[in-house]
Design a protein around this motif. Structure first.
Motif, short mmCIF file in Angstrom:
data_model
loop_
_atom_site.label_atom_id
_atom_site.label_comp_id
_atom_site.label_asym_id
_atom_site.label_seq_id
_atom_site.Cartn_x
_atom_site.Cartn_y
_atom_site.Cartn_z
N LEU A 88 4.35 8.02 -7.34
CA LEU A 88 4.14 6.60 -7.06
C LEU A 88 2.93 6.47 -6.14
O LEU A 88 3.05 6.70 -4.93
CB LEU A 88 5.38 6.04 -6.35
CG LEU A 88 6.35 5.22 -7.18
CD1 LEU A 88 7.55 4.85 -6.34
CD2 LEU A 88 5.68 3.96 -7.71
N PRO A 89 1.79 6.10 -6.68
CA PRO A 89 0.56 6.08 -5.87
C PRO A 89 0.66 5.21 -4.61
O PRO A 89 0.12 5.58 -3.57
CB PRO A 89 -0.49 5.52 -6.84
CG PRO A 89 0.06 5.75 -8.20
CD PRO A 89 1.55 5.76 -8.09
N THR A 90 1.36 4.09 -4.69
CA THR A 90 1.42 3.21 -3.50
C THR A 90 2.21 3.89 -2.37
O THR A 90 1.85 3.79 -1.20
CB THR A 90 2.09 1.86 -3.84
OG1 THR A 90 3.34 2.11 -4.46
CG2 THR A 90 1.23 1.01 -4.73
N LEU A 91 3.26 4.56 -2.76
CA LEU A 91 4.09 5.27 -1.77
C LEU A 91 3.30 6.43 -1.15
O LEU A 91 3.27 6.59 0.08
CB LEU A 91 5.34 5.79 -2.48
CG LEU A 91 6.26 6.63 -1.65
CD1 LEU A 91 7.39 5.78 -1.14
CD2 LEU A 91 6.83 7.77 -2.44
N GLU A 92 2.64 7.18 -2.02
CA GLU A 92 1.85 8.31 -1.51
C GLU A 92 0.77 7.82 -0.54
O GLU A 92 0.51 8.44 0.48
CB GLU A 92 1.20 9.07 -2.68
CG GLU A 92 2.23 9.85 -3.49
CD GLU A 92 1.69 10.37 -4.82
OE1 GLU A 92 0.46 10.44 -5.00
OE2 GLU A 92 2.53 10.72 -5.68
N TYR A 93 0.18 6.68 -0.86
CA TYR A 93 -0.89 6.13 -0.01
C TYR A 93 -0.39 5.81 1.39
O TYR A 93 -0.97 6.22 2.38
CB TYR A 93 -1.48 4.88 -0.69
CG TYR A 93 -2.64 4.28 0.05
CD1 TYR A 93 -3.94 4.75 -0.16
CD2 TYR A 93 -2.47 3.25 0.97
CE1 TYR A 93 -5.03 4.20 0.52
CE2 TYR A 93 -3.55 2.70 1.65
CZ TYR A 93 -4.82 3.18 1.42
OH TYR A 93 -5.88 2.64 2.10
N ALA A 95 -2.25 -0.63 -0.25
CA ALA A 95 -1.91 0.36 -1.28
C ALA A 95 -1.79 -0.32 -2.64
O ALA A 95 -2.24 0.21 -3.66
CB ALA A 95 -0.58 1.05 -0.91
N GLU A 96 -1.21 -1.48 -2.67
CA GLU A 96 -1.04 -2.23 -3.92
C GLU A 96 -2.39 -2.66 -4.50
O GLU A 96 -2.64 -2.50 -5.68
CB GLU A 96 -0.23 -3.51 -3.62
CG GLU A 96 1.26 -3.28 -3.44
CD GLU A 96 2.01 -3.42 -4.74
OE1 GLU A 96 2.07 -2.42 -5.48
OE2 GLU A 96 2.51 -4.51 -5.03
N VAL A 97 -3.24 -3.20 -3.64
CA VAL A 97 -4.54 -3.70 -4.12
C VAL A 97 -5.39 -2.54 -4.64
O VAL A 97 -5.97 -2.62 -5.72
CB VAL A 97 -5.28 -4.46 -2.99
CG1 VAL A 97 -6.69 -4.83 -3.43
CG2 VAL A 97 -4.49 -5.70 -2.58
N LEU A 98 -5.43 -1.44 -3.88
CA LEU A 98 -6.28 -0.32 -4.28
C LEU A 98 -5.80 0.30 -5.59
O LEU A 98 -6.60 0.79 -6.38
CB LEU A 98 -6.34 0.73 -3.16
CG LEU A 98 -7.00 0.23 -1.87
CD1 LEU A 98 -6.99 1.32 -0.80
CD2 LEU A 98 -8.44 -0.25 -2.10
N ASN A 99 -4.50 0.25 -5.84
CA ASN A 99 -3.97 0.82 -7.08
C ASN A 99 -3.80 -0.22 -8.18
O ASN A 99 -3.33 0.11 -9.27
CB ASN A 99 -2.62 1.50 -6.81
CG ASN A 99 -2.81 2.79 -6.05
OD1 ASN A 99 -3.36 3.74 -6.58
ND2 ASN A 99 -2.38 2.80 -4.80
N ARG A 100 -4.16 -1.48 -7.86
CA ARG A 100 -4.02 -2.59 -8.83
C ARG A 100 -2.58 -2.72 -9.35
O ARG A 100 -2.35 -3.01 -10.52
CB ARG A 100 -4.96 -2.40 -10.04
CG ARG A 100 -6.42 -2.29 -9.66
CD ARG A 100 -6.98 -3.65 -9.27
NE ARG A 100 -8.43 -3.65 -9.16
CZ ARG A 100 -9.09 -3.43 -8.02
NH1 ARG A 100 -8.45 -3.19 -6.88
NH2 ARG A 100 -10.40 -3.48 -7.99
N THR A 101 -1.61 -2.48 -8.47
CA THR A 101 -0.21 -2.60 -8.89
C THR A 101 0.42 -3.91 -8.43
O THR A 101 1.55 -4.23 -8.83
CB THR A 101 0.62 -1.41 -8.35
OG1 THR A 101 0.28 -1.22 -6.98
CG2 THR A 101 0.35 -0.14 -9.12
N GLY A 102 -0.26 -4.64 -7.57
CA GLY A 102 0.30 -5.91 -7.12
C GLY A 102 -0.64 -6.60 -6.15
O GLY A 102 -1.52 -5.96 -5.56
N LEU A 103 -0.44 -7.91 -6.03
CA LEU A 103 -1.29 -8.70 -5.13
C LEU A 103 -0.46 -9.54 -4.16
O LEU A 103 -0.81 -9.67 -2.99
CB LEU A 103 -2.20 -9.62 -5.96
CG LEU A 103 -3.26 -8.93 -6.83
CD1 LEU A 103 -3.91 -9.92 -7.77
CD2 LEU A 103 -4.30 -8.25 -5.95
#
Ligand SMILES: Nc1ncnc2c1ncn2[C@@H]1O[C@H](COP(=O)(O)OP(=O)(O)O)[C@@H](O)[C@H]1O
Ligand SMILES: CC(C)(COP(=O)(O)O)[C@@H](O)C(=O)O
Length: 266
Positions: A51-56, A113-121
């Protein structure tokens, strides 16, 4: 730590640097989401995942390890679980390492983390407040102006597949932004739960996000006297009086809207 799912009804996205990225719009929190505990390895319902956001957030906070995530909702289906896990795990690390960061400092990190991974805004902002959250400007949680409606309702959900948020957020969002802003203006002129559904459906149709399965599910609910619209951004619908969704193909669940987004696990 428990962090609620965030279901977006309609939105107007802005992508810039993380502080000035976000979305205007309306989303709500429900009594389902993620339960997160720090652990050696990262797992989702017992299965190893990335999960990229979690890792970040874990790496930014200097925590070497992972997190055990439990949820009865699916990932990648518009429930904002990427933001929820980032927020919950950052809160856990804050406590474990005694960092004394404020909620908004942590929320801004999860949002980054969300913005950088484009998973949420807008999910992390919604999760910081709870209820039906109106996001009036597109920015990080700490500087986002919000209002909330505390309507006490139960919603039906039908998930028919995944939709990668990053694929949509990497596309041309100009028209979506324009429609989203118009929808928010309309909704705020006479806010009510039924009008929220009307405006959300208008947004879905004008943006062209819904495929035939989504349109059929919305029609099925409406023909039984209920209200429904598409989950942003997932191949699924949320509905009021949407019991009929149980009969359609997909993952069905019912959840109450809650007026919080974060809860300490017992
Ligand atoms: N099995 C999986 N299905 C969907 N997403 C997954 C899975 N495993 C890990 N992921 C990650 O979970 C995140 C899902 O984010 P997103 O598509 O925004 O959905 P959500 O609405 O749950 O936040 C992505 O970063 C994706 O890489
Ligand atoms: C709609 C979306 C951009 C994505 O939501 P999800 O797919 O649930 O991560 C959300 O973050 C929002 O800004 O309202």
């Amino acid at each position: 730590m428990f962090v609620s799912a965030s279901v977006t009804c309609f939105f107007a996205p802005v992508i810039d640097d993380p502080k000035n990225s976000g979305s205007i719009g309306v989303g709500f929190t429900i009594d389902r989401g993620v339960e997160v505990r720090l652990a050696e390895k990262t797992t989702f319902n017992g299965k190893k995942i990335r999960l990229p956001t979690l890792e970040y957030v874990l790496s930014k906070l200097g925590y070497e390890g992972g997190a055990e995530i439990k949820s009865d909702l699916p990932l990648g289906c518009g429930f904002g679980l990427s933001g929820a896990t980032a927020l919950a795990s950052a809160l856990e690390v804050n406590e474990k390492l005694g960092l004394n960061l404020s909620l908004f400092q942590i929320a801004d990190l999860a949002h980054e983390a969300e913005v950088l991974n484009r998973t949420g805004l807008g999910d992390v902002t919604t999760q910081c407040h709870g209820g039906f959250v109106v996001r009036k400007n597109a920015s990080a949680p700490s500087i986002c102006s919000v209002d909330r409606f505390l309507w006490d309702v139960e919603m039906d959900f039908l998930v028919m597949g995944e939709l990668k948020t990053s694929e949509i957020l990497e596309g041309n969002l100009k028209e979506v932004y324009k429609i989203g802003v118009e929808c928010l203006k309309k909704f705020l002129k006479r806010p009510s739960i039924s009008y929220l559904f009307e405006v959300s459906k208008e947004f879905t149709l004008r943006c062209g996000f819904a495929d035939d399965d989504i349109l059929d599910a919305i029609e099925a609910v409406e023909s039984c006297g209920g209200l429904a619209s598409m989950i942003m951004l997932g191949k699924g619908v949320f509905a009021l009086n949407g019991d009929v969704l149980r009969e359609l193909k997909g993952f069905y669940t019912k959840s109450r809207v809650v007026w919080y987004g974060i809860k300490k696990s017992l």
